[in-house]
Write an enzyme that holds these catalytic residues in place. Structure first.
Site, mmCIF file in Angstrom:
data_model
loop_
_atom_site.group_PDB
_atom_site.id
_atom_site.type_symbol
_atom_site.label_atom_id
_atom_site.label_comp_id
_atom_site.label_asym_id
_atom_site.label_seq_id
_atom_site.Cartn_x
_atom_site.Cartn_y
_atom_site.Cartn_z
ATOM 1 N N MET A 32 12.410 -60.858 -52.312
ATOM 2 C CA MET A 32 12.463 -62.289 -52.634
ATOM 3 C C MET A 32 12.066 -63.107 -51.401
ATOM 4 S SD MET A 32 15.536 -62.748 -55.347
ATOM 5 C CE MET A 32 16.884 -62.743 -54.200
ATOM 6 N N GLY A 33 11.363 -62.470 -50.460
ATOM 7 C CA GLY A 33 10.923 -63.191 -49.259
ATOM 8 C C GLY A 33 12.058 -63.396 -48.280
ATOM 9 N N ALA A 34 11.899 -64.391 -47.366
ATOM 10 C CA ALA A 34 12.850 -64.585 -46.257
ATOM 11 C C ALA A 34 13.074 -63.244 -45.563
ATOM 12 C CB ALA A 34 14.169 -65.202 -46.747
ATOM 13 N N HIS A 39 13.909 -55.618 -44.728
ATOM 14 C CA HIS A 39 12.706 -55.596 -45.571
ATOM 15 C C HIS A 39 11.562 -54.875 -44.849
ATOM 16 C CE1 HIS A 39 14.578 -59.547 -46.994
ATOM 17 N NE2 HIS A 39 14.514 -58.845 -48.104
HETATM 18 P P1 AMP Z 1 15.871 -59.091 -51.498
HETATM 19 O O1 AMP Z 1 14.753 -59.840 -50.867
HETATM 20 O O2 AMP Z 1 17.218 -59.462 -50.993
HETATM 21 O O3 AMP Z 1 15.773 -59.039 -52.995
HETATM 22 O O4 AMP Z 1 15.676 -57.578 -51.026
HETATM 23 C C1 AMP Z 1 14.480 -56.903 -51.242
HETATM 24 C C2 AMP Z 1 14.685 -55.445 -50.946
HETATM 25 O O5 AMP Z 1 15.077 -55.279 -49.598
HETATM 26 C C3 AMP Z 1 15.776 -54.804 -51.813
HETATM 27 O O6 AMP Z 1 15.369 -53.511 -52.205
HETATM 28 C C4 AMP Z 1 16.940 -54.765 -50.874
HETATM 29 O O7 AMP Z 1 17.869 -53.748 -51.166
HETATM 30 C C5 AMP Z 1 16.242 -54.491 -49.550
HETATM 31 N N1 AMP Z 1 17.091 -54.879 -48.431
HETATM 32 C C6 AMP Z 1 17.740 -56.060 -48.279
HETATM 33 N N2 AMP Z 1 18.480 -56.049 -47.148
HETATM 34 C C7 AMP Z 1 18.295 -54.823 -46.574
HETATM 35 C C8 AMP Z 1 18.798 -54.177 -45.390
HETATM 36 N N3 AMP Z 1 19.644 -54.788 -44.579
HETATM 37 N N4 AMP Z 1 18.385 -52.916 -45.139
HETATM 38 C C9 AMP Z 1 17.524 -52.277 -45.981
HETATM 39 N N5 AMP Z 1 17.021 -52.834 -47.102
HETATM 40 C C10 AMP Z 1 17.402 -54.080 -47.405
#
Ligand code: AMP
Length: 281
Positions: A32-34, A39
Site C-alpha cells: 500500500m506504499g509508504a 517492504h
Molecule cells: P502493506 O503496505 O502494509 O500492505 O504491506 C505490504 C507487504 O509488506 C505485506 O505483505 C506486509 O506483510 C509486508 N510488510 C509490512 N511490514 C513488514 C515488515 N516489517 N517486515 C516484512 N514485511 C513487511
C-alpha cells in the site's frame, strides 16, 4: 532519472507492459506504499527469485472500515519511487481506484478457514474480504510466478496462501520474516502515527512475544504465559485486542507444544494507533 521503473495506472497499460516480461519469471510484491525497509526486503527477496519484479502500490479502500485510517494513510509516492528505482524494480502497478473498482463493480472473494480464526477478523470483519478480493485481482492482472508477503501480517499470509491454492491462481506465495527496528518494533507504515511517548512503549509487544515464546518452549503452561503477557501489555498502556497462541498453519487454538508448531499473535492499540505483531515459538 534513468532506470526509473515504469508506472502503470490502467489495466490496459499493465497488460501491454507485462507482455514482454512473460518470457522470464515474474515476482509481484503487493504493497500500500509508504515503503519502509520491511517492504524493501520483500523486493530484494523477489529479485532473488525472479528476473522481473513488479511492485504494486494501491491503498485498497475495501479493506478499511469507515472508522479506520483510509483517508489519512501515509502516501509517499515520490519517495517510494526513489527507493524502487535504487532497487531496479521493473514496473510499479499503481492503479487508480477507478481502474481497480470501475463503476458497478459487484464481486467479492470471501475467504474462510484462517480468515475466520477469530484474530484480525474479529476486530476488522471487513478486512480479509477486501484483501482477498484485491489480491485475487492483483494476481490475475499481473499473473506473477511468485508473490512475496510479509510474515508481519501473519494471518493475511495464511489467507492469501490458502486462496492462491484453492483458486488455482498459479502463484507461489512466499512469506518473508518481519523486519524490525533496533529495539524490536516491527516496521510498519503506521508507526509514523506514534507520538514520542507511544513510540517508546511500542517495543513492549515484541518483548512480550519473545519472552512468552521462550517460556512456552521451556514447558510453562500456554494459558498462564498468555495471561501474564496480556497483563504486561495492558500495564504498558495498550488497549489489547488479543494475545494468542495458535497453530502456526491452521491458526486454530492450540493447548500444547506437542500439538504442532505454535505462532504467537498480538494486536493492541496505543493511543489511536493499532499495532500487530507475531512470532514463532
Ligand atoms: P502493506 O503496505 O502494509 O500492505 O504491506 C505490504 C507487504 O509488506 C505485506 O505483505 C506486509 O506483510 C509486508 N510488510 C509490512 N511490514 C513488514 C515488515 N516489517 N517486515 C516484512 N514485511 C513487511
Amino acid at each position: 532519472m534513468t532506470n526509473r521503473p515504469q508506472v502503470l495506472r490502467t489495466v490496459a497499460a499493465l497488460r501491454r507492459a507485462m507482455a514482454p516480461y512473460r518470457k522470464a519469471d515474474i515476482a509481484l510484491v503487493p504493497t500500500m506504499g509508504a515503503l519502509h525497509a520491511g517492504h524493501l526486503k520483500l523486493v530484494t527477496e523477489a529479485k532473488k527469485r525472479a528476473r522481473r519484479v513488479v511492485v504494486s502500490i494501491f491503498v485498497n479502500p475495501t479493506q478499511f472500515a469507515p472508522t479506520e485510517d483510509f483517508g489519512s494513510y501515509p502516501r509517499t509516492l515520490e519517495a517510494d519511487m526513489k527507493a524502487l528505482t535504487a532497487l531496479k524494480v521493473d514496473a510499479v502497478w499503481a492503479p487508480t481506484a477507478a481502474a481497480m473498482y470501475p463503476e458497478g463493480f459487484a464481486t467479492r472473494v470471501a475467504p474462510e478457514g484462517a480468515a475466520l480464526a477469530g484474530l484480525e477478523d474479529k476486530f476488522r470483519p471487513h478486512f480479509f474480504g477486501g484483501v482477498a478480493t484485491v489480491v485475487t485481482k492483483l494476481f490475475t492482472q499481473v499473473q506473477p510466478d511468485f508473490a512475496l508477503f510479509g510474515q508481519k501480517d501473519y494471518q493475511q499470509l495464511c489467507v492469501v496462501t490458502q486462496m492462491a491454492s484453492d483458486l488455482d491462481l498459479g502463484v507461489k506465495v512466499v512469506g518473508i520474516p518481519t523486519v524490525r527496528e533496533k529495539d524490536g518494533l516491527a516496521m510498519s507504515s503506521r508507526n509514523v502515527y506514534l507520538s514520542e511517548a507511544e513510540r517508546a512503549v511500542a517495543p513492549t509487544l515484541y518483548r512480550v512475544l519473545k519472552a512468552s515464546a521462550q517460556r512456552i518452549k521451556r514447558g510453562e503452561p500456554i494459558e498462564m504465559v498468555m495471561e501474564e503477557g496480556a497483563g504486561e501489555i495492558r500495564h504498558a498502556g495498550f488497549a489489547l485486542d488479543y494475545l494468542e497462541a495458535r497453530h502456526a498453519l491452521s491458526l486454530k487454538p492450540i493447548a500444547s507444544v506437542k500439538d504442532g508448531p505454535i505462532r504467537l499473535l498480538v494486536a493492541a492499540k496505543i493511543g489511536k494507533t493499532r499495532l500487530i505483531d507475531n512470532l514463532g515459538v
